[in-house]
Write a protein that holds these residues in place. Structure first.
Motif, PDB file in Angstrom:
ATOM      1  N   ARG A  53       4.078  82.857  96.181  1.00  0.00           N
ATOM      2  CA  ARG A  53       2.758  82.209  96.050  1.00  0.00           C
ATOM      3  C   ARG A  53       2.411  81.870  94.609  1.00  0.00           C
ATOM      4  NH1 ARG A  53       1.331  81.711 101.648  1.00  0.00           N
ATOM      5  NH2 ARG A  53       3.095  82.889 102.454  1.00  0.00           N
ATOM      6  N   LEU A  54       3.289  82.235  93.677  1.00  0.00           N
ATOM      7  CA  LEU A  54       2.938  82.076  92.260  1.00  0.00           C
ATOM      8  C   LEU A  54       3.321  80.680  91.766  1.00  0.00           C
ATOM      9  CD1 LEU A  54       3.947  85.609  90.922  1.00  0.00           C
ATOM     10  CD2 LEU A  54       1.768  84.812  91.876  1.00  0.00           C
ATOM     11  N   GLY A  55       2.365  79.778  91.873  1.00  0.00           N
ATOM     12  CA  GLY A  55       2.600  78.383  91.469  1.00  0.00           C
ATOM     13  C   GLY A  55       2.986  78.255  90.004  1.00  0.00           C
ATOM     14  N   ASP A  56       2.504  79.209  89.171  1.00  0.00           N
ATOM     15  CA  ASP A  56       2.819  79.076  87.742  1.00  0.00           C
ATOM     16  C   ASP A  56       4.234  79.549  87.429  1.00  0.00           C
ATOM     17  OD1 ASP A  56       2.224  81.690  88.203  1.00  0.00           O
ATOM     18  OD2 ASP A  56       0.828  81.944  86.527  1.00  0.00           O
ATOM     19  N   LEU A  57       4.979  79.976  88.463  1.00  0.00           N
ATOM     20  CA  LEU A  57       6.404  80.281  88.257  1.00  0.00           C
ATOM     21  C   LEU A  57       7.284  79.131  88.742  1.00  0.00           C
ATOM     22  CD1 LEU A  57       7.024  84.046  89.124  1.00  0.00           C
ATOM     23  CD2 LEU A  57       6.793  82.966  86.895  1.00  0.00           C
ATOM     24  N   LYS A  58       6.661  77.958  89.012  1.00  0.00           N
ATOM     25  CA  LYS A  58       7.446  76.825  89.503  1.00  0.00           C
ATOM     26  C   LYS A  58       7.302  75.657  88.542  1.00  0.00           C
ATOM     27  CE  LYS A  58       6.616  78.308  94.235  1.00  0.00           C
ATOM     28  NZ  LYS A  58       5.772  78.186  95.415  1.00  0.00           N
ATOM     29  N   GLY A  59       8.379  74.932  88.331  1.00  0.00           N
ATOM     30  CA  GLY A  59       8.287  73.713  87.543  1.00  0.00           C
ATOM     31  C   GLY A  59       9.364  73.604  86.478  1.00  0.00           C
ATOM     32  N   ILE A  60       9.526  72.375  86.001  1.00  0.00           N
ATOM     33  CA  ILE A  60      10.570  72.049  85.028  1.00  0.00           C
ATOM     34  C   ILE A  60       9.929  71.249  83.905  1.00  0.00           C
ATOM     35  CG2 ILE A  60      12.713  70.738  84.674  1.00  0.00           C
ATOM     36  CD1 ILE A  60      13.223  71.122  87.749  1.00  0.00           C
ATOM     37  N   THR A  61      10.224  71.628  82.659  1.00  0.00           N
ATOM     38  CA  THR A  61       9.760  70.812  81.544  1.00  0.00           C
ATOM     39  C   THR A  61      10.920  70.587  80.573  1.00  0.00           C
ATOM     40  OG1 THR A  61       9.014  72.827  80.440  1.00  0.00           O
ATOM     41  CG2 THR A  61       7.330  71.522  81.558  1.00  0.00           C
ATOM     42  N   VAL A  62      10.890  69.443  79.904  1.00  0.00           N
ATOM     43  CA  VAL A  62      11.900  69.142  78.880  1.00  0.00           C
ATOM     44  C   VAL A  62      11.141  68.793  77.606  1.00  0.00           C
ATOM     45  CG1 VAL A  62      13.858  67.703  78.226  1.00  0.00           C
ATOM     46  CG2 VAL A  62      13.463  68.232  80.647  1.00  0.00           C
ATOM     47  N   ALA A  63      11.389  69.561  76.545  1.00  0.00           N
ATOM     48  CA  ALA A  63      10.711  69.284  75.272  1.00  0.00           C
ATOM     49  C   ALA A  63      11.512  69.912  74.137  1.00  0.00           C
ATOM     50  CB  ALA A  63       9.300  69.865  75.286  1.00  0.00           C
ATOM     51  N   ARG A  80      16.777  67.326  92.377  1.00  0.00           N
ATOM     52  CA  ARG A  80      16.023  66.062  92.456  1.00  0.00           C
ATOM     53  C   ARG A  80      15.292  65.731  91.166  1.00  0.00           C
ATOM     54  NH1 ARG A  80      13.512  68.033  98.094  1.00  0.00           N
ATOM     55  NH2 ARG A  80      15.436  67.992  99.291  1.00  0.00           N
ATOM     56  N   SER A  81      15.470  66.538  90.109  1.00  0.00           N
ATOM     57  CA  SER A  81      14.709  66.316  88.885  1.00  0.00           C
ATOM     58  C   SER A  81      15.349  65.227  88.025  1.00  0.00           C
ATOM     59  CB  SER A  81      14.627  67.621  88.084  1.00  0.00           C
ATOM     60  OG  SER A  81      14.229  67.338  86.756  1.00  0.00           O
ATOM     61  N   ALA A  82      14.614  64.135  87.821  1.00  0.00           N
ATOM     62  CA  ALA A  82      15.115  63.060  86.960  1.00  0.00           C
ATOM     63  C   ALA A  82      15.220  63.556  85.518  1.00  0.00           C
ATOM     64  CB  ALA A  82      14.196  61.851  87.057  1.00  0.00           C
ATOM     65  N   ASP A  83      14.317  64.464  85.126  1.00  0.00           N
ATOM     66  CA  ASP A  83      14.330  64.976  83.750  1.00  0.00           C
ATOM     67  C   ASP A  83      15.588  65.795  83.481  1.00  0.00           C
ATOM     68  OD1 ASP A  83      11.894  63.843  83.220  1.00  0.00           O
ATOM     69  OD2 ASP A  83      10.742  65.663  83.685  1.00  0.00           O
ATOM     70  N   LYS A  86      18.671  63.601  83.282  1.00  0.00           N
ATOM     71  CA  LYS A  86      18.797  62.889  82.007  1.00  0.00           C
ATOM     72  C   LYS A  86      19.281  63.837  80.899  1.00  0.00           C
ATOM     73  CE  LYS A  86      15.960  59.867  79.238  1.00  0.00           C
ATOM     74  NZ  LYS A  86      14.560  59.658  78.861  1.00  0.00           N
ATOM     75  N   ALA A  87      18.736  65.059  80.896  1.00  0.00           N
ATOM     76  CA  ALA A  87      19.010  65.974  79.780  1.00  0.00           C
ATOM     77  C   ALA A  87      20.319  66.743  79.969  1.00  0.00           C
ATOM     78  CB  ALA A  87      17.845  66.948  79.615  1.00  0.00           C
ATOM     79  N   ILE A  88      20.487  67.349  81.144  1.00  0.00           N
ATOM     80  CA  ILE A  88      21.686  68.173  81.404  1.00  0.00           C
ATOM     81  C   ILE A  88      22.203  67.876  82.814  1.00  0.00           C
ATOM     82  CG2 ILE A  88      22.719  70.479  81.237  1.00  0.00           C
ATOM     83  CD1 ILE A  88      20.233  71.492  79.836  1.00  0.00           C
ATOM     84  N   PRO A  89      22.868  66.733  82.986  1.00  0.00           N
ATOM     85  CA  PRO A  89      23.319  66.382  84.347  1.00  0.00           C
ATOM     86  C   PRO A  89      24.219  67.450  84.983  1.00  0.00           C
ATOM     87  CG  PRO A  89      24.181  64.828  82.682  1.00  0.00           C
ATOM     88  CD  PRO A  89      23.154  65.664  82.013  1.00  0.00           C
ATOM     89  N   ALA A  90      24.908  68.236  84.157  1.00  0.00           N
ATOM     90  CA  ALA A  90      25.784  69.272  84.723  1.00  0.00           C
ATOM     91  C   ALA A  90      24.979  70.296  85.526  1.00  0.00           C
ATOM     92  CB  ALA A  90      26.552  69.980  83.610  1.00  0.00           C
ATOM     93  N   LEU A  91      23.714  70.515  85.156  1.00  0.00           N
ATOM     94  CA  LEU A  91      22.889  71.457  85.919  1.00  0.00           C
ATOM     95  C   LEU A  91      22.512  70.890  87.282  1.00  0.00           C
ATOM     96  CD1 LEU A  91      20.248  73.176  83.567  1.00  0.00           C
ATOM     97  CD2 LEU A  91      22.242  74.192  84.691  1.00  0.00           C
TER      98      LEU A  91
END
Lengths: 265, 157
Positions: A53-63, A80-83, A86-91
């Motif tokens: 239920r912890l929404g703040d444990l979900k998500g992807i950021t690139v910076a 499915r992450s376009a980010d 782009k950054a690490i296609p191997a992942l």
């Protein structure tokens, strides 16, 4: 399946408090390993603390040259992450090769890393990119985090919150997979970037995921498959089972590492 | 024990469940919705596949309590004997089954594929259905059926 106490964690600190308060309590992330393990009576936790239920444990950021994937992010979300693509296609390749569609819709990066199955994919990704495992207490280098089969540096009440991957110049993950389970019989993650050249192998080591220093040194001089074709690992340190003997796994380590170097382009 | 409330095929359902109750047990044993099958009970065969908040998952490996508040769609929710879902119709027309045991899971996972990718290639279909085992057909007609369903759904759209 034996019964257990169950609680939905309200926050990371709530989850940590529940882990501390209850002997034999386990965290439930996606449950794709833990629930089958409980059903088979290979594990008997007294309580499950559900992080779902912890929404703040979900998500992807690139910076700033870092891809940060929060712990409860599902494999399907990474895939499915376009980010990330782009950054690490191997992942993306790695996430897309875990289990099957339905498993990728539930399984999480934090769960995979915390479990440290010797044939899981993410430990190779973390070690092969020189990732940082961020927990409720501290930050740990992947090199210090993965310790042995199903064993990590995590303390009993410590919770992974996110994983930071430095963006490499190039990287690739190639796995020779068990055709039934899709777990790695041998998987090689190779990268070249801010952390130098790194070669991480999963599926094979009798102590879990490991790096091959000799290959890293050879690739630092010449980043070609030829540079590592003569470098072999000792079958005495490899796992062996009905799917592949330790000798065969040792052979596959060099083959998969070479293919990963080629796939780095 | 705990109370869970979830939406199943558009209807709100509330039940008391043991902590160890699995979503598939809630469906089959408590609600008598036996269209969702249990083939292996070990997260491998995919017979128990349902849509969970829009994504195909194996309901034998989800606790009922994890589904508290979720939107679940089962094979009973997509069509009727009189009016089959286009994927069900395609499995019928292309003979995408023999014994039929795996079919509910095959259909539900295919429904998820086609809602995310309305024009899959044969390779896409085969890759997507990796987590669904059929011990009769050799998969050929199942793949044909999914590709046919994609065509008919696009024609209707």
């Amino acid at each position: 399946m034996y019964d257990f106490e169950y609680a939905k964690a309200k926050s990371v600190s709530d989850a940590a408090a529940r882990l501390k308060a209850t002997d034999g309590a386990k965290l439930l992330a996606g449950g794709m390993t833990l629930l089958p393990t409980i059903k088979l009576r290979l594990a008997k936790p007294s309580a499950l603390v559900d992080l779902g239920r912890l929404g703040d444990l979900k998500g992807i950021t690139v910076a700033g040259g870092i891809v940060t994937i929060k712990a409860m992010t599902r494999h399907a979300d990474v895939l499915r992450s376009a980010d990330v693509a782009k950054a690490i296609p191997a992942l993306v390749t790695l996430a897309g090769g875990i289990g099957d569609v339905q498993v990728r819709h539930r399984g999480t990066i934090g769960g995979s890393v915390a479990n440290n199955d010797p044939a899981a994919d993410y430990p190779a990704g973390c070690l092969g990119l020189g990732a940082t495992i961020v927990t409720s207490k501290r930050e740990l280098a992947a090199d210090d985090f993965f310790q042995a089969l199903f064993t990590t540096a995590l303390q009993p009440d410590e919770i992974i919150t996110e994983i930071k991957f430095p963006v490499p110049e190039r990287a690739a993950y190639i796995k020779f997979k068990n055709p039934a389970s899709r777990y790695a019989i041998v998987g090689a993650f190779v990268s070249k970037g801010p952390k130098g050249v790194r070669v991480a192998i999963t599926g094979a080591g009798d102590n879990g995921v490991f790096r091959i220093a000799a290959m890293e040194q050879a690739l630092t001089k010449s980043f070609t498959a030829k540079a590592i074709e003569g470098i072999k690992v000792d079958p005495g340190n490899m796992l062996g089972d009905i799917h592949a003997s330790s000798e065969y796994r040792a052979h596959l380590v060099t083959v998969m590492a070479k293919r990963a170097v080629v796939a780095c382009g | 024990m705990a109370t869970v409330t979830l939406t199943i095929n558009g209807e709100k359902v509330t039940r008391e469940v043991e902590n160890r109750r699995l979503l598939v047990q809630l469906l089959r044993e408590d609600l008598r919705m036996t269209g969702t099958h249990v083939g292996c009970d070990t997260t491998q065969c995919g017979c128990c596949t349902v849509l969970f908040n829009g994504d195909a998952v194996k309901s034998c490996t989800v606790l009922a309590q994890q589904a508290d508040g979720a939107d679940v769609v089962t094979i009973e929710g997509i069509g009727t004997a009189e009016k089959l879902h286009p994927v069900q119709q395609a499995f019928h027309e292309k003979h995408g089954l023999q014994c039929g045991f795996c079919t509910p899971g095959m259909v539900m996972n295919s429904v998820d594929l086609l809602q995310k990718n309305p024009s899959p290639s044969e390779q896409d279909v085969r890759h997507w259905l990796e987590g669904n085992l059929c011990r009769c057909t050799g998969y050929h007609n199942i793949v044909e059926a999914v590709l046919h369903a994609a065509d008919t759904m696009k024609a209707k759209a």
